[in-house]
Enzyme design. Sequence first.
Site, short mmCIF file in Angstrom:
data_model
loop_
_atom_site.label_atom_id
_atom_site.label_comp_id
_atom_site.label_asym_id
_atom_site.label_seq_id
_atom_site.Cartn_x
_atom_site.Cartn_y
_atom_site.Cartn_z
N HIS A 114 109.53 58.30 97.20
CA HIS A 114 108.55 59.96 98.20
C HIS A 114 107.17 59.99 96.47
O HIS A 114 107.50 60.72 95.94
CB HIS A 114 108.56 60.59 98.87
N HIS A 134 113.76 69.83 92.19
CA HIS A 134 113.46 71.58 92.64
C HIS A 134 113.33 72.55 91.90
O HIS A 134 113.32 74.36 92.52
CB HIS A 134 114.03 71.91 94.55
N GLU A 156 116.00 58.07 94.79
CA GLU A 156 115.75 59.56 95.33
C GLU A 156 116.49 60.01 93.95
O GLU A 156 117.40 58.36 93.29
CB GLU A 156 116.12 60.09 95.61
N GLU A 193 107.46 63.99 102.35
CA GLU A 193 109.14 64.04 102.20
C GLU A 193 109.86 65.10 102.04
O GLU A 193 110.87 65.86 102.83
CB GLU A 193 109.03 62.97 100.63
N GLU A 194 109.18 65.77 101.23
CA GLU A 194 109.05 67.42 100.88
C GLU A 194 109.55 68.20 101.97
O GLU A 194 109.95 69.35 102.36
CB GLU A 194 108.88 67.94 99.87
N ASP A 209 105.32 62.81 96.77
CA ASP A 209 105.22 64.22 96.87
C ASP A 209 105.92 64.52 96.22
O ASP A 209 107.03 64.44 96.01
CB ASP A 209 104.58 64.87 98.32
N ASP A 246 112.57 63.57 90.62
CA ASP A 246 112.51 64.34 91.88
C ASP A 246 110.37 64.20 91.97
O ASP A 246 110.02 64.97 92.62
CB ASP A 246 112.66 64.89 92.90
ZN ZN Z 1 113.35 63.70 96.82
#
Ligand code: ZN
Length: 386
Positions: free
Chosen positions: A83, A359, A172, A147-148, A85, A115
């Site tokens: 992903h 995150h 990931e 995705e997030e 984003d 990530d």
């Molecule tokens: Zn991710």
Amino acid sequence: MSANLPSFFQLYQRLISIPSVSCLDPSWDTSNKPVIDQLAEWLESLGFSVEVKALLTSPGKYNLLARYQPHNERQGGLLLSGHTDTVPWDEGRWQFDPFKLTEKDNRWYGLGSADMKGFFAFVIEALKSVDINALKKPLTILATADEETTMAGARELNAFTAFKPDFAVIGEPTSMAPIKMHKGHLTNAVKVIGKSGHSSNPAAGVNAIDIIHEVIGELKTLRQHLQQRYQQPSFEVPYPTMNFGHIHGGDAANRICACCELHIDLRPLPGMDLAEFSGLIQQQLGGIQQRYPGAIEIIDMHPPIPGFACPDQSPWLQLAEALSGETAAAVNYCTEAPFVQQLGCDTIVMGPGSIAQAHQPNEFITLAEIDPAQQQIRELIRRVCE
Ligand SMILES: [Zn+2]
């Protein structure tokens, strides 16, 4: 292959420098188009044919599919998926510029370094040393959006025609150890509408708190049933879970409560059909529905995410275990794997960087993991496509 591609650090730095935050709060949300355009440029220069699709359900967001198809073989081969984003960043808690790749203490810091925008730099770097003209099986790169938040990108893969790889890896951050399964995720609001009235006369209204008390009783019975009926020992918590996370209702002690709402978090095991799972809830609440017609409404608070599992006997899983030297594990977070798997390919999650940094402020990847990860990705490509 292409002499014009930037160095690995420059590839990485460029991807980190382009903001691509996805967030349900529109003041944070950013289009991922500039990242997609950058990837398209690099992948085209490597000889891939690139398709970019605007998402129907998420304006300003795009998916990219880059294919290399030897002998016009449209199907099969390997898919490397990620992903584009990132989550928003926590301004006060970053010691570095989130959009500048910073090397310090044998780490590269930056938002998306683990990530997972960095994964695309790994893939492109690996491709520099692969003779793609010599590949015998198709090699496909997928870059998704959102995705997030809603996984809108992964939900729109059917926009690409003739897209059916044999094997897929979602890059990931797993420290390059293969992940073979995760649970699904649903968040439901159970809304009960009663009728208000003065507290001195219970018959003057319908008390929503009384009804939700019955609802909770039924859901606890269902929870018990799910726990006994469904088991998957690979998970630390080996059964589907149901958490009562939030409740609110009523306005004053002397009024009959007219409205009460309960939010529940549900984690079905892989293989459980989501519609069937929701059906179990409806069925369990059927008796209350009959006694209070129309009083109960169940709402999905976000689009549900199915669970995912790659069978132990899959040759793909076995190859990933052999190359990484790690036994495939189950994790407690969700990925795009269930949607990619629906293309009909054996799918695993495996990528550079640690999930512990995802995150988090000061997100990083360690320099020590770069070379081994690079080799592992190159080897995956060779073993499937050469
Ligand atoms: Zn991710």
